[in-house]
Write a protein that holds these residues in place. Sequence first.
Motif, PDB file in Angstrom:
ATOM      1  N   GLU A 156      -3.849   6.174   2.089  1.00 44.35           N
ATOM      2  CA  GLU A 156      -2.897   5.286   2.749  1.00 44.35           C
ATOM      3  C   GLU A 156      -3.049   3.820   2.352  1.00 44.35           C
ATOM      4  OE1 GLU A 156      -3.524   8.806   5.527  1.00 44.35           O
ATOM      5  OE2 GLU A 156      -4.738   7.543   4.200  1.00 44.35           O
ATOM      6  N   ARG A 157      -4.275   3.357   2.152  1.00 43.90           N
ATOM      7  CA  ARG A 157      -4.512   1.938   1.860  1.00 43.90           C
ATOM      8  C   ARG A 157      -4.562   1.644   0.358  1.00 43.90           C
ATOM      9  NH1 ARG A 157      -5.839  -0.891   6.392  1.00 43.90           N
ATOM     10  NH2 ARG A 157      -6.425   0.331   8.229  1.00 43.90           N
ATOM     11  N   HIS A 158      -4.392   2.660  -0.454  1.00 49.18           N
ATOM     12  CA  HIS A 158      -4.391   2.458  -1.899  1.00 49.18           C
ATOM     13  C   HIS A 158      -3.108   1.747  -2.339  1.00 49.18           C
ATOM     14  CE1 HIS A 158      -7.758   5.104  -1.809  1.00 49.18           C
ATOM     15  NE2 HIS A 158      -7.783   5.336  -3.105  1.00 49.18           N
ATOM     16  N   ARG A 159      -3.219   0.977  -3.407  1.00 47.74           N
ATOM     17  CA  ARG A 159      -2.041   0.422  -4.066  1.00 47.74           C
ATOM     18  C   ARG A 159      -1.564   1.429  -5.113  1.00 47.74           C
ATOM     19  NH1 ARG A 159      -0.724  -4.306  -1.158  1.00 47.74           N
ATOM     20  NH2 ARG A 159      -2.686  -5.265  -0.525  1.00 47.74           N
ATOM     21  N   THR A 208       0.838  -1.193   0.000  1.00 44.36           N
ATOM     22  CA  THR A 208       0.000   0.000   0.000  1.00 44.36           C
ATOM     23  C   THR A 208       0.877   1.250   0.000  1.00 44.36           C
ATOM     24  OG1 THR A 208      -0.060   0.176   2.415  1.00 44.36           O
ATOM     25  CG2 THR A 208      -1.735  -1.224   1.360  1.00 44.36           C
TER      26      THR A 208
END
Length: 215
Positions: free
Chosen positions: A132-135, A98
């Motif tokens: 924050e949690r995105h790839r 991430t």
Amino acid sequence: MAFAIEVTELRFAHGERTIVDIGRCQLASGQSMAVIGPSGCGKTTFLHLLAGLIRPRSGEIRILERDLSQLRGGDLDRFRGRHLGLVFQRLHLLPALTVHENVLLAQRLARVPMDPTRVEALFDRLNLTGLERHRPSMLSQGQAQRVAIARALVHGPELLMADEPTSALDDRHAEQALALLRESARAAGAALLVVTHDQRVRGHLGHELEMTTPA
């Protein structure tokens, strides 16, 4: 005076073609410099030489008063990971991690204490909060570039070097990214080197080195 960068009679060639030919270049700790020139003039190669990613044909490179020719293998990798912050033109974000994990990885590799508060502050300054949690595959080019800048800053390096850090950014985000690079370097007493063809960078850094395509 302590120097972050000292280059003397630096030459690099590919076959018979000279790519970089710089007689002398110095940048003191705490100072900033823009290396400006057209595409193909050897700016990125110069940055790679300074980072110890490639070796020169001749000349001396001293980074943070260390002679790079005396550092090999793991010692060079550890020196680079701990003391340098690098933003590459090809961002090299790890696709399986991430955004948050990509940035934290730089702290881990530098072997400094993990500091989520510092990460959060960088994300806020770079308008990355909420990603924050995105790839990396989910990001726009501009967002990915700002993540790469955060990753380069998170471990508090003594020398920041950025290759075209504003190229994919609009005017507002370009000014913001330059301001963050300058302020982070100033707060840490670090030197800052920005390699670019972006004329918007002119006047934002303390010194300039103009490169031309070698004959």
